[in-house]
Scaffold this motif. Structure first.
Motif, short mmCIF file in Angstrom:
data_model
loop_
_atom_site.label_atom_id
_atom_site.label_comp_id
_atom_site.label_asym_id
_atom_site.label_seq_id
_atom_site.Cartn_x
_atom_site.Cartn_y
_atom_site.Cartn_z
N GLU A 237 33.55 -13.54 -24.60
CA GLU A 237 33.83 -12.83 -23.34
C GLU A 237 33.70 -11.31 -23.49
O GLU A 237 33.61 -10.59 -22.50
CB GLU A 237 35.25 -13.14 -22.85
N VAL A 238 33.70 -10.84 -24.75
CA VAL A 238 33.55 -9.40 -25.01
C VAL A 238 32.07 -9.09 -25.17
O VAL A 238 31.43 -9.54 -26.12
CB VAL A 238 34.35 -8.97 -26.25
N VAL A 239 31.53 -8.33 -24.22
CA VAL A 239 30.08 -8.18 -24.12
C VAL A 239 29.56 -6.82 -24.59
O VAL A 239 28.35 -6.59 -24.57
CB VAL A 239 29.61 -8.45 -22.67
N ALA A 240 30.45 -5.92 -25.00
CA ALA A 240 29.99 -4.61 -25.48
C ALA A 240 31.04 -3.95 -26.35
O ALA A 240 32.24 -4.25 -26.26
CB ALA A 240 29.63 -3.70 -24.31
N VAL A 241 30.57 -3.03 -27.19
CA VAL A 241 31.43 -2.21 -28.04
C VAL A 241 31.75 -0.91 -27.29
O VAL A 241 30.85 -0.19 -26.87
CB VAL A 241 30.72 -1.86 -29.37
N GLY A 242 33.03 -0.61 -27.14
CA GLY A 242 33.42 0.62 -26.45
C GLY A 242 34.48 0.32 -25.41
O GLY A 242 34.90 -0.84 -25.27
N GLU A 243 35.00 1.27 -24.80
CA GLU A 243 34.41 2.57 -24.54
C GLU A 243 34.62 3.46 -25.75
O GLU A 243 35.74 3.64 -26.22
CB GLU A 243 35.07 3.17 -23.30
N CYS A 244 33.53 4.04 -26.25
CA CYS A 244 33.63 4.92 -27.40
C CYS A 244 32.69 6.10 -27.23
O CYS A 244 31.75 6.06 -26.44
CB CYS A 244 33.32 4.15 -28.69
N GLY A 245 32.96 7.16 -28.00
CA GLY A 245 32.13 8.35 -27.91
C GLY A 245 32.90 9.60 -28.25
O GLY A 245 33.78 9.59 -29.11
N LEU A 246 32.57 10.68 -27.55
CA LEU A 246 33.20 11.98 -27.80
C LEU A 246 33.60 12.62 -26.48
O LEU A 246 32.88 12.53 -25.48
CB LEU A 246 32.22 12.92 -28.52
N ASP A 247 34.76 13.28 -26.48
CA ASP A 247 35.22 14.02 -25.31
C ASP A 247 35.82 15.35 -25.77
O ASP A 247 36.96 15.41 -26.20
CB ASP A 247 36.26 13.21 -24.52
N TYR A 248 35.01 16.41 -25.67
CA TYR A 248 35.46 17.74 -26.05
C TYR A 248 35.98 18.50 -24.84
O TYR A 248 36.34 19.67 -24.96
CB TYR A 248 34.32 18.53 -26.69
N ASN A 249 36.01 17.84 -23.67
CA ASN A 249 36.53 18.48 -22.47
C ASN A 249 38.05 18.56 -22.51
O ASN A 249 38.65 19.58 -22.20
CB ASN A 249 36.06 17.71 -21.23
N ARG A 250 38.66 17.46 -22.94
CA ARG A 250 40.13 17.41 -22.97
C ARG A 250 40.69 17.52 -24.39
O ARG A 250 41.82 17.97 -24.57
CB ARG A 250 40.61 16.10 -22.34
N ASP A 251 39.92 17.07 -25.37
CA ASP A 251 40.37 17.14 -26.76
C ASP A 251 41.76 16.53 -26.96
O ASP A 251 42.61 17.09 -27.66
CB ASP A 251 40.36 18.59 -27.27
N PRO B 270 36.86 -16.91 -16.02
CA PRO B 270 35.58 -17.14 -16.70
C PRO B 270 34.38 -17.07 -15.76
O PRO B 270 34.43 -17.56 -14.63
CB PRO B 270 35.75 -18.55 -17.29
N GLY B 271 33.34 -16.41 -16.23
CA GLY B 271 32.11 -16.28 -15.45
C GLY B 271 32.13 -15.16 -14.44
O GLY B 271 31.06 -14.74 -13.97
N PHE B 272 33.32 -14.66 -14.11
CA PHE B 272 33.46 -13.58 -13.14
C PHE B 272 33.79 -12.27 -13.85
O PHE B 272 33.16 -11.24 -13.60
CB PHE B 272 34.55 -13.94 -12.12
N LEU B 273 34.76 -12.32 -14.75
CA LEU B 273 35.16 -11.13 -15.49
C LEU B 273 34.72 -11.22 -16.95
O LEU B 273 34.77 -12.29 -17.56
CB LEU B 273 36.69 -10.94 -15.45
N PHE B 274 34.31 -10.07 -17.49
CA PHE B 274 33.94 -9.93 -18.89
C PHE B 274 34.63 -8.65 -19.39
O PHE B 274 35.23 -7.93 -18.60
CB PHE B 274 32.42 -9.86 -19.05
N ALA B 275 34.58 -8.41 -20.68
CA ALA B 275 35.33 -7.28 -21.23
C ALA B 275 34.51 -6.53 -22.27
O ALA B 275 33.56 -7.06 -22.85
CB ALA B 275 36.64 -7.76 -21.87
N THR B 276 34.92 -5.27 -22.49
CA THR B 276 34.45 -4.53 -23.66
C THR B 276 35.66 -4.37 -24.58
O THR B 276 36.80 -4.57 -24.17
CB THR B 276 33.90 -3.14 -23.28
N ALA B 277 35.39 -3.98 -25.82
CA ALA B 277 36.48 -3.72 -26.77
C ALA B 277 36.15 -2.45 -27.54
O ALA B 277 35.10 -2.36 -28.18
CB ALA B 277 36.67 -4.89 -27.73
#
Length: 262
Positions: free
Chosen positions: A88-102, A55-62
């Motif tokens: 403790e979950v401070v952001a939404v993601g990792e999300c997005g688009l990746d057309y490099n690898r598909d 706590p206080g050192f590590l945080f997470a995204t989902a």
């Protein structure tokens, strides 16, 4: 000097043998807080568990990375929303688009991205974004949510000048990694980082990936880890014509404000 690593994949199995030692080395190297990337149904809950253990050192995204977009079912959406409800979950993601690898079909990538953007609207949490070789579709989907999103960072930015200024024009933040240190692929970033306003710039390792190629000596296993964030800060400072202490202070203040860290 305090640093914040805004993106480290600490749930990766390469850290299973020495995760606590990795965290100790990070602290010793000036990393005061870390955001652990949640990028799949499997790893987002693990990121939360790890954050709760420190706590206080590590945080997470989902979230669900575009590579795993086929996972994004109704059940998955409910699971992600439950995780996003945790402090403790401070952001939404990792999300997005990746057309490099598909690794997932593009229609599935777009659907998963849109669902997660809606989660960001509903929760008011910032976005941790991924975009590779998909700029036009990425911008078009983000435009559907104009004025509804709290904040966004384009993590591990590796794109063009045009892409950078498109993001800055939207008041989005930019995450810079050790890609900057790759003379084969990242040399153009050295000319771009001075154009990122200090209140939009954050730094990250994306560990265990993207070991900085200018790091000396290189670790024998070629694994990147958060302790090497200090090296990235030095490289960014040099390219911006700043003292390292100034780069550390501004990127840390920006990250704390963006993620709402204590």
């Amino acid at each position: 000097m305090q640093l914040i690593d805004i993106g480290a994949n600490l749930t990766h199995d390469s850290f299973d043998r020495d995760r606590e030692a990795v965290l100790q080395r990070a602290r010793a190297a000036g990393v005061s807080q870390l955001v652990i990337t949640g990028a799949s149904r499997e790893h987002s809950p693990r990121a939360l568990a790890l954050a709760r253990a420190h706590p206080g050192f590590l945080f997470a995204t989902a979230g669900v990375h575009p590579h795993h977009a086929v996972e994004y079912t109704e059940e998955c959406d409910a699971e992600m929303r439950a995780l996003l409800a945790q402090p403790e979950v401070v952001a939404v993601g990792e999300c997005g688009l990746d057309y490099n690898r598909d690794f997932s079909p593009r229609p599935a990538q777009r659907r998963a991205f849109e669902r997660q953007l809606q989660s960001a609207v509903d929760t008011g949490k910032p976005l941790f974004l991924h975009q590779r070789d998909a700029h036009a579709d990425f911008m078009a989907i983000m435009k559907q949510f104009d004025g509804q999103l709290a904040a966004a960072v384009v993590h591990c930015f590796t794109g063009t000048r045009e892409e950078l200024f498109d993001y800055l024009d939207q008041d989005w933040h930019i995450g810079i990694t050790g890609w900057l240190c790759d003379e084969r692929r990242g040399a153009h970033l050295r000319e771009l980082v001075p154009h990122i306003p200090s209140d939009r710039l954050m730094i990250e390792t994306d560990a265990p990936y993207l070991l900085p190629r200018t790091l000396k000596p290189m670790p024998k296993d070629r694994r990147n880890e958060p302790a090497f964030l200090a090296h990235i800060a030095e490289e960014v400072a040099r390219d911006r014509g700043e003292e390292v202490a100034a780069t550390a202070a501004t990127t840390t203040a920006t990250a704390r404000a963006f993620f709402g860290l204590p």
